[in-house]
Design an enzyme around this catalytic site. Sequence first.
Site, PDB file in Angstrom:
ATOM      1  CD  GLU A 100       7.277  -5.677  -1.575  1.00  0.00           C
ATOM      2  OE1 GLU A 100       7.691  -4.861  -2.421  1.00  0.00           O
ATOM      3  OE2 GLU A 100       8.003  -6.578  -1.107  1.00  0.00           O
TER       4      GLU A 100
ATOM      5  N   GLY B  40       0.839  -1.195   0.000  1.00  0.00           N
ATOM      6  CA  GLY B  40       0.000   0.000   0.000  1.00  0.00           C
ATOM      7  C   GLY B  40       0.869   1.238   0.000  1.00  0.00           C
TER       8      GLY B  40
HETATM    9  P1  NAD Z   1      -3.495   2.354   0.939  1.00  0.00           P
HETATM   10  O1  NAD Z   1      -2.237   2.522   1.692  1.00  0.00           O
HETATM   11  O2  NAD Z   1      -4.532   3.412   1.043  1.00  0.00           O
HETATM   12  O3  NAD Z   1      -4.228   0.983   1.388  1.00  0.00           O
HETATM   13  C1  NAD Z   1      -3.567  -0.255   1.345  1.00  0.00           C
HETATM   14  C2  NAD Z   1      -4.263  -1.226   2.295  1.00  0.00           C
HETATM   15  O4  NAD Z   1      -4.043  -0.817   3.645  1.00  0.00           O
HETATM   16  C3  NAD Z   1      -5.773  -1.305   2.124  1.00  0.00           C
HETATM   17  O5  NAD Z   1      -6.182  -2.641   2.249  1.00  0.00           O
HETATM   18  C4  NAD Z   1      -6.276  -0.459   3.290  1.00  0.00           C
HETATM   19  O6  NAD Z   1      -7.595  -0.760   3.644  1.00  0.00           O
HETATM   20  C5  NAD Z   1      -5.282  -0.829   4.371  1.00  0.00           C
HETATM   21  N1  NAD Z   1      -5.146   0.104   5.501  1.00  0.00           N
HETATM   22  C6  NAD Z   1      -5.439   1.410   5.548  1.00  0.00           C
HETATM   23  N2  NAD Z   1      -5.122   1.916   6.768  1.00  0.00           N
HETATM   24  C7  NAD Z   1      -4.614   0.910   7.502  1.00  0.00           C
HETATM   25  C8  NAD Z   1      -4.070   0.806   8.827  1.00  0.00           C
HETATM   26  N3  NAD Z   1      -4.004   1.854   9.649  1.00  0.00           N
HETATM   27  N4  NAD Z   1      -3.595  -0.403   9.227  1.00  0.00           N
HETATM   28  C9  NAD Z   1      -3.618  -1.461   8.400  1.00  0.00           C
HETATM   29  N5  NAD Z   1      -4.121  -1.422   7.140  1.00  0.00           N
HETATM   30  C10 NAD Z   1      -4.618  -0.252   6.696  1.00  0.00           C
HETATM   31  O7  NAD Z   1      -3.101   2.084  -0.599  1.00  0.00           O
HETATM   32  P2  NAD Z   1      -4.005   2.005  -1.886  1.00  0.00           P
HETATM   33  O8  NAD Z   1      -4.533   3.359  -2.211  1.00  0.00           O
HETATM   34  O9  NAD Z   1      -4.960   0.867  -1.803  1.00  0.00           O
HETATM   35  O10 NAD Z   1      -2.901   1.581  -2.980  1.00  0.00           O
HETATM   36  C11 NAD Z   1      -2.037   2.467  -3.599  1.00  0.00           C
HETATM   37  C12 NAD Z   1      -0.652   2.457  -2.974  1.00  0.00           C
HETATM   38  O11 NAD Z   1      -0.125   1.134  -2.928  1.00  0.00           O
HETATM   39  C13 NAD Z   1       0.349   3.266  -3.786  1.00  0.00           C
HETATM   40  O12 NAD Z   1       1.154   4.006  -2.917  1.00  0.00           O
HETATM   41  C14 NAD Z   1       1.175   2.199  -4.509  1.00  0.00           C
HETATM   42  O13 NAD Z   1       2.458   2.612  -4.892  1.00  0.00           O
HETATM   43  C15 NAD Z   1       1.206   1.130  -3.472  1.00  0.00           C
HETATM   44  N6  NAD Z   1       1.496  -0.174  -4.071  1.00  0.00           N
HETATM   45  C16 NAD Z   1       2.753  -0.694  -3.892  1.00  0.00           C
HETATM   46  C17 NAD Z   1       3.088  -1.901  -4.485  1.00  0.00           C
HETATM   47  C18 NAD Z   1       4.455  -2.489  -4.291  1.00  0.00           C
HETATM   48  O14 NAD Z   1       4.614  -3.681  -4.526  1.00  0.00           O
HETATM   49  N7  NAD Z   1       5.466  -1.716  -3.898  1.00  0.00           N
HETATM   50  C19 NAD Z   1       2.147  -2.593  -5.255  1.00  0.00           C
HETATM   51  C20 NAD Z   1       0.873  -2.037  -5.407  1.00  0.00           C
HETATM   52  C21 NAD Z   1       0.567  -0.815  -4.805  1.00  0.00           C
END
Ligand code: NAD
Length: 494
Positions: free
Chosen positions: A251, A229
């Site tokens: 990641e 995320g």
């Molecule tokens: P996000 O960080 O908003 O959410 C990711 C996940 O975390 C979701 O399931 C969300 O519900 C959960 N979450 C939110 N708050 C939390 C908390 N306090 N504790 C635990 N879990 C929590 O990300 P997004 O908008 O879904 O995805 C986009 C981001 O993900 C971008 O920054 C992208 O670069 C990154 N990403 C990275 C990779 C990698 O492999 N490096 C791959 C895909 C996406």
Amino acid sequence: MNNHVIKASNFIDGKWDEFSNNTITNVNPATLEPVSTINISTVEDVNRAVESSKRAFKEWSSFPAPKRGDILYKIAEELKKRKQELSELMTLEMGKVITESEGEIQEAIDMAYYMGGEGRRLSGEVVPSELPNKMAMAIREPLGVIGAISAFNFPVAVPSWKIFPSLIVGNTVVWKPSPNTSGIAAEFVKCMVDAGLPKGVINLVVGGEDKVGEALVSHPDISLISFTGSTHVGQKVYQACAANHKQVSLELGGKNAIMVLEDADLPLAARAIAWGAFGTTGQRCTSTSRIIVQKSVLEELTPLLLEEVAQLKIGNGINHDVNVGPLINKEALKRVEQYVELAKKDGVPIHYGGNKIGEEGYYFEPTVIGPVSPSSAFATEEIFGPILSIITVDTFDEAIEVNNSVDFGLSSAIFTRDLNKAMKAVRKVDTGIVYINHSTSGAEIQMPFGGTKHTGNGKREAGQAALDTFSEWKTIYIDYSGDLQRAQIDVDFA
Ligand code: NAD
């Protein structure tokens, strides 16, 4: 509601829970029609899911690995059977164009086969001992219950990088997908169950930026959190894991650049930049969001690039001829609009795009801006949308310096015909992935995937490296001398 409407509730201990009163509805980002109903789990649900995974761990971890591998092969077959249907559901819920959705299901199939094969390998180490009549070896042990938390943009492929290596080494999993894509997540779980994955080996809970993810991260019976995320949320997860002495694999975000040197194949670079920047509407962690161009070729590269961008067809990704779909939601659209506003305010030239498209759907034009300063917000922050910034440099060394000047460290690329420069770049860039004469996207499942700096914490999730992330080494010494032999002490070196 059309007949594609998908639903996701908890899947705990081999059963789908009834829906509670606490649900959210996701709309298709292309049409704004309701597409999936998601039941938001409670902390109690997380506890039940972890309990179930803990119970299942005993039997699953003692099941021979080749048999676990057989089940992964069956999961691959199930995904193959349902590939078209799953791809369409993914496009409806997430907006990704259908060819990319098909590619994503294929990636999960590939991962299931790859990790299935590990069931008959899972190689350890046997090395010489410094003492006679003694053996030294190391084997992999499972960690226990894995908490997998995933992002919206790769709702099946990235979870498959977490779930399949976890399962093959003998772990069980509680998975919390993004609420935006929990419908397709539930369908993915159904494939695993239909393939014969025993009860409790995979559990699904659903939640947003709320108590569900936090409950998983702080649960004492989870051994490792595998989180994909944003960097912002990942940092909170990192801290919570440290506080609970839990292993973690992060990641996170990216700010990936393609460097274009003056001897590059410019038409090829232009095609690769357009694909890297606007594929998945710029919503990949590996999206190309900066190009670092040697000044002497900027004038020649820019029209080639704009020509490529002009050919991209924007629209509902369910149609096979569409190249760029909508953004995931209103907030994402707003964020992109704000960057364009800032560009206008700062007087940054906008070469292409810059506008929202229509009222129906979260569409935004592929947008090319620049030159921008390497230290500006456009060049340093993860935008996660279809905005590409141009940065100009004089020399190769300067290109590398700018490439490495951001907090993120996921993917870099270089276009050059000079092998010496390409190889120097490979060694000098500080990202986890680097491409020569290709865009910043295009990972394959048999290779380690992950990033440096604020993109991760040194772990990798794919290829053989994933086995290290999701298992624990156990070192075994067997002394068959019949005597007490002390390492380092009873050794007679010259
Ligand atoms: P996000 O960080 O908003 O959410 C990711 C996940 O975390 C979701 O399931 C969300 O519900 C959960 N979450 C939110 N708050 C939390 C908390 N306090 N504790 C635990 N879990 C929590 O990300 P997004 O908008 O879904 O995805 C986009 C981001 O993900 C971008 O920054 C992208 O670069 C990154 N990403 C990275 C990779 C990698 O492999 N490096 C791959 C895909 C996406």
